[in-house]
Design a protein around this motif. Structure first.
Motif, short mmCIF file in Angstrom:
data_model
loop_
_atom_site.label_atom_id
_atom_site.label_comp_id
_atom_site.label_asym_id
_atom_site.label_seq_id
_atom_site.Cartn_x
_atom_site.Cartn_y
_atom_site.Cartn_z
N ALA A 75 -41.78 -6.30 -1.66
CA ALA A 75 -40.60 -6.34 -2.98
C ALA A 75 -41.16 -5.89 -4.17
O ALA A 75 -40.59 -5.04 -4.79
N LEU A 76 -42.50 -6.09 -4.50
CA LEU A 76 -42.88 -5.53 -5.87
C LEU A 76 -42.80 -3.95 -5.72
O LEU A 76 -42.66 -3.38 -6.77
N VAL A 77 -43.37 -3.45 -4.63
CA VAL A 77 -43.31 -1.88 -4.38
C VAL A 77 -42.11 -1.25 -4.41
O VAL A 77 -41.77 -0.32 -5.19
N LEU A 78 -41.08 -1.95 -3.92
CA LEU A 78 -39.60 -1.48 -3.97
C LEU A 78 -39.15 -1.47 -5.49
O LEU A 78 -38.39 -0.78 -5.80
N PHE A 79 -39.63 -2.63 -5.93
CA PHE A 79 -38.99 -2.93 -7.42
C PHE A 79 -39.51 -1.82 -8.29
O PHE A 79 -38.70 -1.29 -9.33
N ALA A 80 -40.73 -1.44 -8.08
CA ALA A 80 -41.31 -0.41 -9.15
C ALA A 80 -40.89 0.88 -8.59
O ALA A 80 -40.52 1.78 -9.57
N ARG A 81 -40.60 1.24 -7.50
CA ARG A 81 -39.82 2.14 -7.17
C ARG A 81 -38.56 2.50 -7.78
O ARG A 81 -38.06 3.52 -8.13
N ILE A 82 -37.74 1.67 -7.67
CA ILE A 82 -36.31 1.52 -8.32
C ILE A 82 -36.40 1.64 -9.73
O ILE A 82 -35.69 2.52 -10.14
N GLN A 83 -37.40 1.23 -10.47
CA GLN A 83 -37.59 1.36 -11.84
C GLN A 83 -37.79 2.57 -12.32
O GLN A 83 -37.31 3.23 -13.13
N LEU A 84 -38.88 3.46 -11.23
CA LEU A 84 -39.08 4.88 -11.46
C LEU A 84 -38.08 5.76 -11.33
O LEU A 84 -37.92 6.92 -11.98
N ASP A 85 -37.20 5.43 -10.37
CA ASP A 85 -36.11 6.18 -9.80
C ASP A 85 -34.86 6.31 -10.97
O ASP A 85 -34.15 7.05 -10.99
N ARG A 86 -34.95 5.22 -11.74
CA ARG A 86 -33.74 5.29 -12.59
C ARG A 86 -34.01 6.22 -13.57
O ARG A 86 -34.91 6.45 -14.30
N PRO A 87 -32.64 6.90 -13.76
CA PRO A 87 -32.77 8.07 -14.86
C PRO A 87 -32.93 7.37 -16.30
O PRO A 87 -32.35 6.28 -16.56
N VAL A 88 -33.54 8.03 -17.10
CA VAL A 88 -33.77 7.80 -18.51
C VAL A 88 -32.57 8.02 -19.22
O VAL A 88 -32.18 9.11 -19.08
N LYS A 89 -32.07 7.01 -20.08
CA LYS A 89 -30.90 7.34 -20.84
C LYS A 89 -31.15 8.10 -21.98
O LYS A 89 -32.32 7.83 -22.73
N LYS A 90 -30.58 9.07 -22.35
CA LYS A 90 -31.17 10.05 -23.36
C LYS A 90 -30.18 9.65 -24.51
O LYS A 90 -29.03 9.53 -24.30
N THR A 91 -30.95 9.73 -25.60
CA THR A 91 -30.22 9.50 -26.88
C THR A 91 -30.13 10.76 -27.64
O THR A 91 -30.85 11.75 -27.51
N PRO A 92 -29.16 10.89 -28.41
CA PRO A 92 -28.93 12.28 -28.92
C PRO A 92 -29.95 12.42 -30.01
O PRO A 92 -30.31 11.49 -30.57
N THR A 93 -30.36 13.64 -30.33
CA THR A 93 -31.34 13.80 -30.99
C THR A 93 -30.69 13.76 -32.61
O THR A 93 -31.56 13.50 -33.59
N LEU A 94 -29.64 14.06 -32.77
CA LEU A 94 -28.82 13.96 -33.98
C LEU A 94 -28.16 12.66 -34.30
O LEU A 94 -27.24 12.23 -33.60
N ALA A 95 -28.98 11.63 -34.91
CA ALA A 95 -28.19 10.27 -35.13
C ALA A 95 -27.05 10.29 -36.21
O ALA A 95 -26.96 11.05 -36.83
N ALA A 96 -26.05 9.66 -35.78
CA ALA A 96 -24.89 9.48 -36.67
C ALA A 96 -25.38 8.55 -37.82
O ALA A 96 -25.82 7.47 -37.68
N ILE A 97 -24.89 9.11 -39.04
CA ILE A 97 -25.33 8.18 -40.15
C ILE A 97 -23.78 7.55 -40.56
O ILE A 97 -22.90 8.12 -40.88
N THR A 98 -23.88 6.18 -40.52
CA THR A 98 -22.79 5.52 -41.15
C THR A 98 -22.95 5.40 -42.61
O THR A 98 -23.90 5.32 -43.03
N PRO A 99 -21.91 5.35 -43.18
CA PRO A 99 -21.88 5.47 -44.79
C PRO A 99 -22.11 3.81 -45.27
O PRO A 99 -21.83 2.95 -44.57
N ALA A 100 -23.15 3.99 -46.19
CA ALA A 100 -23.55 2.49 -46.79
C ALA A 100 -22.20 1.94 -47.59
O ALA A 100 -21.65 2.66 -47.98
N PRO A 101 -22.31 0.43 -47.44
CA PRO A 101 -21.16 0.02 -47.87
C PRO A 101 -21.24 -0.02 -49.39
O PRO A 101 -22.46 0.15 -49.99
N ALA A 102 -20.27 0.14 -50.13
CA ALA A 102 -20.25 0.27 -51.43
C ALA A 102 -20.24 -0.93 -52.18
O ALA A 102 -19.06 -1.72 -51.73
#
Length: 178
Positions: A75-102
């Motif tokens: 069960a541990l080997v299967l769990f580790a295998r599933i965690q390794l096969d899961r695709p990594v969520k890619k975050t966009p390189t350009l972050a969206a900047i929200t305007p600061a509250p005035a």
């Protein structure tokens, strides 16, 4: 003294019974057969032992614990295998900047007002007399551990903010009277 003599008499009476003639002949016959069989067949031991041979040492193995251990490892080997096969969520390189509250002086909804300060001393330790630098007389050093909590509150929305942090204070008190 008579007690010891009585015990000795009883012990003398407790002699083992001599073996019967039938027993002696059976033992002699078994020994003769064993010698005769030993001389004829050196490789094969054919003496009957009537089940008195010592048993070989058996290893008792708990199959249930082995099965549970292997199942947990799988069960541990299967769990580790599933965690390794899961695709990594890619975050966009350009972050969206929200305007600061005035913040404006007309809008008082985003302003917090100090609501309180709490200071709790939870440990005080007297460290004895010390001679600090540039001092002619001894001073008593007391170390205090405190936790300060600052609270702010927004009066219009009812929102509150609380920050708590530990602090340490060392105080030196001059000692007089010597």
């Amino acid at each position: 003294m008579s007690d010891f003599s009585e015990i000795e008499d009883k012990l003398r009476k407790l002699r083992p019974v001599p073996p019967s003639a039938d027993l002696m002949t059976r033992v002699e016959r078994a020994l003769a057969e064993a010698r005769h069989g030993e001389s004829l067949h050196r490789d094969e031991k054919s003496a009957s032992t009537a089940g008195v041979l010592p048993r070989g040492r058996r290893i008792h193995f708990n199959w249930l614990s082995l099965g549970l251990g292997l199942a947990a490892a799988a069960a541990l080997v299967l769990f580790a295998r599933i965690q390794l096969d899961r695709p990594v969520k890619k975050t966009p390189t350009l972050a969206a900047i929200t305007p600061a509250p005035a913040f404006s002086s007309t809008s008082s909804t985003a302003q917090f007002v100090p609501a309180g300060l709490t200071q709790v001393v939870y440990h005080t330790r007297d460290e004895g007399l010390h001679f600090p630098n540039n001092s002619e007389q001894p001073m008593r050093r007391v170390r205090s551990h405190t936790r300060e909590t600052l609270r702010w509150r927004n009066p219009t929305t009812g929102a509150s903010l609380r920050i708590s942090y530990p602090s340490e204070e060392v105080s030196l008190t001059p000692v007089s009277g010597q």
